[in-house]
Design an enzyme around this catalytic site. Structure first.
Site, PDB file in Angstrom:
ATOM      1  N   GLU A  45       0.846  -1.198   0.000  1.00  0.00           N
ATOM      2  CA  GLU A  45       0.000   0.000   0.000  1.00  0.00           C
ATOM      3  C   GLU A  45       0.880   1.246   0.000  1.00  0.00           C
ATOM      4  OE1 GLU A  45      -2.911  -0.041   3.147  1.00  0.00           O
ATOM      5  OE2 GLU A  45      -3.861   1.797   2.417  1.00  0.00           O
ATOM      6  N   ASN A 193     -12.373  -1.264  -1.137  1.00  0.00           N
ATOM      7  CA  ASN A 193     -11.675  -1.907  -0.012  1.00  0.00           C
ATOM      8  C   ASN A 193     -12.371  -1.508   1.284  1.00  0.00           C
ATOM      9  OD1 ASN A 193      -9.183  -2.942   1.564  1.00  0.00           O
ATOM     10  ND2 ASN A 193      -9.357  -0.809   2.229  1.00  0.00           N
ATOM     11  N   GLU A 194     -12.590  -2.476   2.146  1.00  0.00           N
ATOM     12  CA  GLU A 194     -13.223  -2.228   3.445  1.00  0.00           C
ATOM     13  C   GLU A 194     -14.372  -1.233   3.296  1.00  0.00           C
ATOM     14  OE1 GLU A 194     -10.318  -1.642   6.623  1.00  0.00           O
ATOM     15  OE2 GLU A 194      -9.623  -3.699   6.370  1.00  0.00           O
ATOM     16  N   TYR A 262      -6.983  -9.224  11.282  1.00  0.00           N
ATOM     17  CA  TYR A 262      -5.647  -9.012  11.842  1.00  0.00           C
ATOM     18  C   TYR A 262      -5.541  -9.680  13.206  1.00  0.00           C
ATOM     19  CZ  TYR A 262      -4.541  -5.667   8.176  1.00  0.00           C
ATOM     20  OH  TYR A 262      -4.262  -5.093   6.961  1.00  0.00           O
ATOM     21  N   GLU A 317      -6.276  -9.360   3.463  1.00  0.00           N
ATOM     22  CA  GLU A 317      -5.460  -8.683   4.485  1.00  0.00           C
ATOM     23  C   GLU A 317      -5.443  -9.560   5.723  1.00  0.00           C
ATOM     24  OE1 GLU A 317      -6.059  -4.484   5.326  1.00  0.00           O
ATOM     25  OE2 GLU A 317      -6.513  -4.098   3.209  1.00  0.00           O
ATOM     26  N   GLN A 366       1.880  -6.262   5.611  1.00  0.00           N
ATOM     27  CA  GLN A 366       2.182  -5.918   4.237  1.00  0.00           C
ATOM     28  C   GLN A 366       3.629  -6.291   3.929  1.00  0.00           C
ATOM     29  OE1 GLN A 366       1.016  -1.977   3.034  1.00  0.00           O
ATOM     30  NE2 GLN A 366      -0.958  -2.082   4.064  1.00  0.00           N
TER      31      GLN A 366
HETATM   32  O1  AHR Z   1      -3.115  -2.717   6.119  1.00  0.00           O
HETATM   33  C1  AHR Z   1      -3.389  -1.499   6.724  1.00  0.00           C
HETATM   34  C2  AHR Z   1      -4.856  -1.100   6.622  1.00  0.00           C
HETATM   35  O2  AHR Z   1      -5.641  -2.024   7.307  1.00  0.00           O
HETATM   36  C3  AHR Z   1      -5.438  -1.103   5.239  1.00  0.00           C
HETATM   37  O3  AHR Z   1      -5.202   0.083   4.563  1.00  0.00           O
HETATM   38  C4  AHR Z   1      -6.900  -1.270   5.492  1.00  0.00           C
HETATM   39  O4  AHR Z   1      -7.565  -1.920   4.440  1.00  0.00           O
HETATM   40  C5  AHR Z   1      -6.947  -2.043   6.794  1.00  0.00           C
HETATM   41  O5  AHR Z   1      -7.818  -1.487   7.709  1.00  0.00           O
END
Ligand code: AHR
Length: 513
Positions: A45, A193-194, A262, A317, A366
């Protein structure tokens, strides 16, 4: 006498620090069940030092060797990793990105403000050509995340046309004027995205309608058999999101549904990346292992609407998220990467391999200098993280035939809480070698694992192990090889029984022939 007493004492100690688990490997392949290499994808990103300083240092940089501005050390490391696909330009950034800002002569490109990540000025010197040409250098397929929230349908279809259309059209003409004759033929496209958060705070119903509109017009500019549209997916356990998308979007315009999760202790108190306690470690692993439940539940919903599993679950992600390194810009999400991250990578990839009938793509967040990175850079220096080594050890599973490995594990306990200590997955590659990857997340106890093998006779076992004394251990710019895989001597094969002596907090990759 003293010597005998000592060895007796060591024997007792070793008994008390090793646990016993068992597993069964079904070594017979099913030609229909392949572990898609795209499960091993990455994510880049425009965030902190991911692109600028991480991948890209500029064509005029004399200090850091580069090819068209992309660091040569990074190219070489990522090639070794066999990166199958790379997602770009975001993340949250994607829904603020206007791709036409990043084409044409660099000196004429407009600057914008990266409002999501540190409010820094983005000069757009790394744009569409830079990214797609870099993917060609890496041998990785690009995965472009389209701007749905602040862009337009026209803007996104212009992008598809610009990168994929071979005939005469306004956008293919512009591409040629900018120096690229042939299209890049990009297969993977994210539609926003999201969308439930930074991508517009939409409801699932509203997003599904918008998606239908965008997906309709994205067709027709490429070899449409190859275009793979991915809907912005659920935030972790938001099962309603997946349900609404699967119900409201016709499946002939939907190739993948995303999911983001995450491994985080608490969004308000994430804990340090390297000086963490065992409590932090346990909580992180609990969150990482929650991926299993997420995959089961999202898959069950998808199965209801799509029993033939045509639509892929794309975990685009995933990874560990901690507090940034002290003294660094909080908006840059720069964190160190320890053996804890190796554990997260190992268990998560095992889950993905074991559910590869539905999960056919995923992206670690990432690649460089951001969150659970595989590479960290500091000016001309570059280091590979424990996560890099796990991704490299596991890349033998890419496009290999999936083999069922059932693990009966003992627990890793902390106080009254427990987690499964051992996780594993297996595959047989196109050259006939069988691979088993195992993780022991218990940072205090080794494991003796007995694997019964069904359906094949093997003659030899070899392997590599990633382990270190402490779960907080990591590589630094001064000690870049502190943690790296070494040959593993703890596996033994006798007939149909394989025994594996795993150190505490380790990842082991075995090859059976
Ligand atoms: O990976 C960091 C951020 O996490 C990304 O930009 C977003 O899609 C997510 O909330």
């Amino acid at each position: 006498m003293k010597k005998r007493l000592l060895s007796f004492f060591l024997f007792v100690v070793s008994l008390s620090v090793s646990a016993q688990s068992t597993a069964t490997l079904s070594a017979q392949t099913d030609p229909e069940r392949v572990i898609n290499r795209h499960i091993y994808g990455h994510f880049a990103e425009h965030l902190g030092r991911s692109i600028y300083g991480g991948f890209y240092v500029g064509e005029d940089n004399k200090k850091i060797p580069n090819t068209a501005g992309v660091r040569n050390d990074v190219i070489e490391a990522l090639k070794r990793l066999k990166v199958p696909n790379l997602r770009w330009p975001g993340g949250c950034f994607a829904d603020t990105y206007h791709w036409k800002d990043g084409i044409g002569p660099k000196k004429d490109r407009p600057t914008i403000v990266n409002t999501w990540w540190g409010g820094v000025t983005e000069n757009n010197s790394f744009g569409t050509h830079d990214f797609l040409n870099m993917c060609e250098l890496l041998g990785a397929e690009p995965y472009l995340a389209g701007n749905m929230a602040s862009g337009t349908v026209q803007e996104l279809i212009d992008w598809v046309q610009y990168v994929n259309f071979d005939g005469e059209s306004p956008m293919s003409k512009l591409r040629r004027e900018n120096g690229r004759e042939k299209p890049w033929n990009v297969t993977y496209w994210g539609v926003g995205n999201e969308a439930w958060g930074c991508g517009g705070n939409m409801t699932a119903e509203y997003y599904a309608n918008e998606y239908r509109k965008y997906a309709t017009f994205m067709a027709g500019w490429s070899n449409d058999k190859n275009i793979f549209r991915i809907a912005s997916g659920a935030n972790s356990a938001d099962y309603n999101w997946t349900e609404v998308l699967m119900k409201n979007i016709p499946h002939n315009m939907l190739e993948g549904v995303a999911l983001h999760h995450y491994a985080v202790i608490d969004w308000n108190k994430k804990g340090p990346a390297k000086d963490f306690t065992e409590q932090h470690y346990f909580a992180t692993m609990k969150s990482a292992l929650f991926m299993q439940e997420l995959v089961d539940k999202h898959t069950a919903i998808m199965d209801k609407y799509d029993p033939k599993k045509r639509v892929a679950l794309v975990v685009d992600e995933w990874g560990g998220w901690y507090e940034v390194e002290p003294g660094t810009n909080p908006g840059f999400l720069y964190q160190q990467n320890t053996m804890r991250d190796a554990m997260i990578a190992g268990v998560t990839l095992n889950i993905f391999n074991n559910h590869s009938d539905r999960i056919r793509m995923a992206n670690l967040a990432q690649t460089i200098n951001v969150l659970q990175a595989v590479i960290l850079t500091e000016e001309e220096k570059m280091i590979l993280t424990p996560t890099y080594h796990v991704m490299e050890m596991y890349n033998v599973h890419q496009d290999a035939f999936y083999l069922p490995l059932t693990v009966k594990t003992t627990d890793y306990t902390l106080g009254k809480e427990k987690l499964p200590a051992i996780s594993g997955s297996a595959s047989k590659d196109k050259n006939g070698a069988t691979h088993i990857t195992l993780v022991n997340i218990d940072p205090k106890k080794g494991q003796d694992i007995t694997v019964s093998i069904d359906g094949a006779k093997f003659k030899s076992v070899t392997g590599r192990v990633l382990a270190s004394k402490n779960i907080q251990d990591h590589n630094t710019f001064d000690k870049p090889d502190n943690i790296k895989p070494v040959n593993f001597k703890g596996a033994n094969l006798k007939g149909n029984t394989l025994t594996v002596k795993m150190p505490a907090g380790s990842v082991v990759a075995l090859q059976l022939k």
